[in-house]
Design a protein around this motif. Structure first.
Motif, PDB file in Angstrom:
ATOM      1  N   ALA A 137       0.814  -1.063  -0.011  1.00  0.00           N
ATOM      2  CA  ALA A 137      -0.052  -0.103   0.046  1.00  0.00           C
ATOM      3  C   ALA A 137       0.799   1.271  -0.162  1.00  0.00           C
ATOM      4  O   ALA A 137       0.460   2.328  -0.659  1.00  0.00           O
ATOM      5  CB  ALA A 137      -0.830   0.097   1.002  1.00  0.00           C
ATOM      6  N   GLY A 138       2.218   1.100   0.626  1.00  0.00           N
ATOM      7  CA  GLY A 138       2.957   2.503   0.691  1.00  0.00           C
ATOM      8  C   GLY A 138       3.925   2.616  -0.560  1.00  0.00           C
ATOM      9  O   GLY A 138       4.641   3.495  -0.033  1.00  0.00           O
ATOM     10  N   ARG A 139       3.927   1.756  -1.369  1.00  0.00           N
ATOM     11  CA  ARG A 139       4.955   1.889  -2.511  1.00  0.00           C
ATOM     12  C   ARG A 139       4.764   3.188  -3.260  1.00  0.00           C
ATOM     13  O   ARG A 139       3.489   3.663  -3.330  1.00  0.00           O
ATOM     14  CB  ARG A 139       4.781   0.685  -3.391  1.00  0.00           C
ATOM     15  N   SER A 140       5.707   3.748  -4.187  1.00  0.00           N
ATOM     16  CA  SER A 140       5.605   4.700  -4.774  1.00  0.00           C
ATOM     17  C   SER A 140       4.625   4.473  -5.867  1.00  0.00           C
ATOM     18  O   SER A 140       4.516   3.412  -6.438  1.00  0.00           O
ATOM     19  CB  SER A 140       7.007   5.326  -5.501  1.00  0.00           C
ATOM     20  N   PRO A 141       3.649   5.525  -6.307  1.00  0.00           N
ATOM     21  CA  PRO A 141       2.645   5.176  -7.202  1.00  0.00           C
ATOM     22  C   PRO A 141       3.328   5.151  -8.732  1.00  0.00           C
ATOM     23  O   PRO A 141       3.988   6.103  -8.829  1.00  0.00           O
ATOM     24  CB  PRO A 141       1.710   6.267  -7.073  1.00  0.00           C
ATOM     25  N   VAL A 142       2.326   4.490  -9.716  1.00  0.00           N
ATOM     26  CA  VAL A 142       2.568   4.899 -11.026  1.00  0.00           C
ATOM     27  C   VAL A 142       1.699   5.499 -11.540  1.00  0.00           C
ATOM     28  O   VAL A 142       0.283   5.348 -11.364  1.00  0.00           O
ATOM     29  CB  VAL A 142       2.577   3.476 -11.552  1.00  0.00           C
ATOM     30  N   ALA A 143       1.857   6.685 -12.160  1.00  0.00           N
ATOM     31  CA  ALA A 143       0.888   7.672 -12.561  1.00  0.00           C
ATOM     32  C   ALA A 143       0.067   7.005 -13.843  1.00  0.00           C
ATOM     33  O   ALA A 143       0.396   5.985 -14.450  1.00  0.00           O
ATOM     34  CB  ALA A 143       1.876   8.789 -13.527  1.00  0.00           C
ATOM     35  N   PRO A 144      -1.274   7.108 -13.616  1.00  0.00           N
ATOM     36  CA  PRO A 144      -2.436   6.645 -14.381  1.00  0.00           C
ATOM     37  C   PRO A 144      -2.037   6.474 -15.814  1.00  0.00           C
ATOM     38  O   PRO A 144      -1.785   5.488 -16.636  1.00  0.00           O
ATOM     39  CB  PRO A 144      -3.484   7.429 -14.167  1.00  0.00           C
ATOM     40  N   GLU A 145      -1.480   7.602 -16.527  1.00  0.00           N
ATOM     41  CA  GLU A 145      -1.001   7.823 -17.982  1.00  0.00           C
ATOM     42  C   GLU A 145      -0.095   6.926 -18.152  1.00  0.00           C
ATOM     43  O   GLU A 145       0.136   6.199 -19.243  1.00  0.00           O
ATOM     44  CB  GLU A 145      -0.798   9.280 -18.371  1.00  0.00           C
ATOM     45  N   LEU A 146       1.031   6.755 -17.337  1.00  0.00           N
ATOM     46  CA  LEU A 146       2.377   5.780 -17.581  1.00  0.00           C
ATOM     47  C   LEU A 146       1.866   4.410 -17.468  1.00  0.00           C
ATOM     48  O   LEU A 146       2.038   3.660 -18.331  1.00  0.00           O
ATOM     49  CB  LEU A 146       3.288   6.153 -16.701  1.00  0.00           C
ATOM     50  N   ALA A 147       0.868   4.003 -16.207  1.00  0.00           N
ATOM     51  CA  ALA A 147       0.258   2.865 -16.435  1.00  0.00           C
ATOM     52  C   ALA A 147      -0.388   2.202 -17.602  1.00  0.00           C
ATOM     53  O   ALA A 147      -0.302   1.282 -18.029  1.00  0.00           O
ATOM     54  CB  ALA A 147      -0.258   2.712 -15.290  1.00  0.00           C
ATOM     55  N   ALA A 148      -1.378   3.188 -18.141  1.00  0.00           N
ATOM     56  CA  ALA A 148      -2.153   2.821 -19.261  1.00  0.00           C
ATOM     57  C   ALA A 148      -1.176   2.788 -20.516  1.00  0.00           C
ATOM     58  O   ALA A 148      -1.413   1.891 -21.296  1.00  0.00           O
ATOM     59  CB  ALA A 148      -3.250   3.867 -19.496  1.00  0.00           C
ATOM     60  N   ASP A 149      -0.227   3.546 -20.522  1.00  0.00           N
ATOM     61  CA  ASP A 149       0.786   3.236 -21.711  1.00  0.00           C
ATOM     62  C   ASP A 149       1.585   1.989 -21.575  1.00  0.00           C
ATOM     63  O   ASP A 149       1.792   1.311 -22.557  1.00  0.00           O
ATOM     64  CB  ASP A 149       1.631   4.473 -21.619  1.00  0.00           C
ATOM     65  N   GLY A 150       1.660   1.594 -20.277  1.00  0.00           N
ATOM     66  CA  GLY A 150       2.472   0.458 -20.150  1.00  0.00           C
ATOM     67  C   GLY A 150       1.678  -0.761 -20.564  1.00  0.00           C
ATOM     68  O   GLY A 150       1.988  -1.942 -20.986  1.00  0.00           O
ATOM     69  N   ILE A 151       0.173  -0.834 -20.183  1.00  0.00           N
ATOM     70  CA  ILE A 151      -0.744  -1.796 -20.541  1.00  0.00           C
ATOM     71  C   ILE A 151      -1.061  -2.124 -21.976  1.00  0.00           C
ATOM     72  O   ILE A 151      -0.785  -3.174 -22.719  1.00  0.00           O
ATOM     73  CB  ILE A 151      -2.043  -1.435 -19.972  1.00  0.00           C
ATOM     74  N   ASP A 152      -0.727  -1.033 -22.800  1.00  0.00           N
ATOM     75  CA  ASP A 152      -0.781  -0.836 -24.327  1.00  0.00           C
ATOM     76  C   ASP A 152       0.606  -1.462 -24.727  1.00  0.00           C
ATOM     77  O   ASP A 152       0.466  -2.318 -25.593  1.00  0.00           O
ATOM     78  CB  ASP A 152      -0.989   0.782 -24.872  1.00  0.00           C
ATOM     79  N   GLU A 153       1.693  -1.286 -24.132  1.00  0.00           N
ATOM     80  CA  GLU A 153       2.877  -1.729 -24.868  1.00  0.00           C
ATOM     81  C   GLU A 153       2.909  -3.463 -24.531  1.00  0.00           C
ATOM     82  O   GLU A 153       3.125  -4.185 -25.379  1.00  0.00           O
ATOM     83  CB  GLU A 153       4.293  -1.087 -23.904  1.00  0.00           C
ATOM     84  N   LEU A 154       2.586  -3.801 -23.462  1.00  0.00           N
ATOM     85  CA  LEU A 154       2.231  -5.125 -22.834  1.00  0.00           C
ATOM     86  C   LEU A 154       1.256  -6.143 -23.759  1.00  0.00           C
ATOM     87  O   LEU A 154       1.493  -6.980 -24.615  1.00  0.00           O
ATOM     88  CB  LEU A 154       2.034  -5.309 -21.523  1.00  0.00           C
ATOM     89  N   LEU A 155       0.076  -5.304 -24.284  1.00  0.00           N
ATOM     90  CA  LEU A 155      -0.944  -5.953 -24.812  1.00  0.00           C
ATOM     91  C   LEU A 155      -0.736  -5.809 -26.412  1.00  0.00           C
ATOM     92  O   LEU A 155      -0.655  -6.841 -27.241  1.00  0.00           O
ATOM     93  CB  LEU A 155      -2.301  -5.493 -24.611  1.00  0.00           C
ATOM     94  N   CYS A 156      -0.516  -4.712 -27.036  1.00  0.00           N
ATOM     95  CA  CYS A 156      -0.204  -4.502 -28.482  1.00  0.00           C
ATOM     96  C   CYS A 156       1.151  -4.857 -28.731  1.00  0.00           C
ATOM     97  O   CYS A 156       1.203  -5.022 -29.891  1.00  0.00           O
ATOM     98  CB  CYS A 156      -0.737  -3.202 -28.638  1.00  0.00           C
ATOM     99  N   GLY A 157       2.276  -4.700 -28.202  1.00  0.00           N
ATOM    100  CA  GLY A 157       3.504  -4.798 -28.427  1.00  0.00           C
ATOM    101  C   GLY A 157       4.005  -6.203 -28.089  1.00  0.00           C
ATOM    102  O   GLY A 157       3.982  -7.207 -28.972  1.00  0.00           O
ATOM    103  N   PHE A 158       4.293  -6.577 -26.773  1.00  0.00           N
ATOM    104  CA  PHE A 158       4.840  -7.775 -26.360  1.00  0.00           C
ATOM    105  C   PHE A 158       3.797  -9.164 -26.766  1.00  0.00           C
ATOM    106  O   PHE A 158       4.364 -10.028 -27.348  1.00  0.00           O
ATOM    107  CB  PHE A 158       5.001  -7.970 -25.087  1.00  0.00           C
ATOM    108  N   HIS A 159       2.663  -8.920 -26.627  1.00  0.00           N
ATOM    109  CA  HIS A 159       1.798 -10.105 -26.980  1.00  0.00           C
ATOM    110  C   HIS A 159       0.965  -9.792 -28.164  1.00  0.00           C
ATOM    111  O   HIS A 159       0.139 -10.573 -28.407  1.00  0.00           O
ATOM    112  CB  HIS A 159       0.659 -10.017 -25.905  1.00  0.00           C
TER     113      HIS A 159
END
Length: 250
Positions: A137-159
């Protein structure tokens, strides 16, 4: 996201990773990567940073393997990691848009690819480093726009590559929907490699819904199955399939 934004995130996340690693110590177990210690994490991430830097700084246009992990530990290992991270940030910050070098996922340009890829490589491993401190719960946050971009890279890129192991028969569709950004993806799963569209068109047998950060970390298997931040509706067989077969390895 623009390349400059990715570089900014890379710089921040790399510093946070080093700070967490220093606080945890080399022998600390990385809870999100069973079998790894902070020592393993620093050696791996530092090697990847130097590997990426070589393509950007030297303009290699074909694949070259990494230089291997160093036999360093303690303060010397941490210094080596910080130096490599700084070199990567500097190389990307100074790279011209016209740079040509080897990449392995579609991108507007090689600098855009490497900035994005290393921003997410470092963010995920920063989460790993903080897990060695027991931070959830206390970890450093991931900004929503960065997280969404990372989901896109994972789904559309890697997979989006034929080498993805996420396959199933009978087929089905997995939908991923963020609640704090306007992003949605539909991943068509079958006996062939996944195919992802950035739409909510058509039915989906299973849907994952939650804040972008929670979905990002869940899809990268950095949050445990059943985390309350992510709602799973429909056939959870596809959610389990993802967790069991989606790991991206070096």
């Amino acid at each position: 996201m623009e390349t400059a934004e990715h570089i900014k995130h890379l710089a921040r996340e790399g510093q946070l990773l080093a700070d967490a690693a220093e606080q945890a110590g080399s022998d600390a177990e990385v809870r999100s990567c069973p079998g790894w210690t902070v020592r393993d994490l620093l050696r791996h991430t530092g090697m990847v940073h130097r590997w990426a830097t070589a393509f950007v700084a030297d303009g290699h246009t074909s694949y070259r393997p990494g230089g291997g992990e160093p036999d360093l530990d303690g303060a010397a290992l941490l210094d080596w990691y910080r130096e490599g991270h700084d070199l990567l940030v500097a190389a990307l910050s100074g790279a011209p848009d016209s740079l040509e070098c080897w990449t392995f996922l579609p991108a507007p340009s090689p600098p855009a690819f490497w900035a994005r890829r290393q921003a997410h490589e470092t963010t995920v491993h920063r989460v790993d480093a903080e897990s060695a401190l027991g931070l959830v719960a206390g970890r450093s946050p991931v900004a929503p726009e960065l997280a969404a971009d990372g989901i896109d890279e994972l789904l559309c890129g890697f997979h989006g590559r034929d080498k993805s192991r996420v396959r199933t028969d009978p087929p089905g569709a997995l939908r991923v929907r963020t609640t704090d950004t306007d992003d949605v993806w539909t991943v068509t799963l079958s006996a062939d490699a996944p195919r992802t569209t950035r739409t909510a068109d058509g039915p989906a047998e299973c849907e994952l819904t939650g804040p972008a950060e929670a979905l990002y970390l869940s899809l990268w298997n950095r949050l445990p199955a059943g985390t309350p931040a992510v709602t799973v509706t429909g056939d959870d067989r596809l959610a389990r399939l993802w967790r069991e077969t989606s790991a991206v390895t070096w």
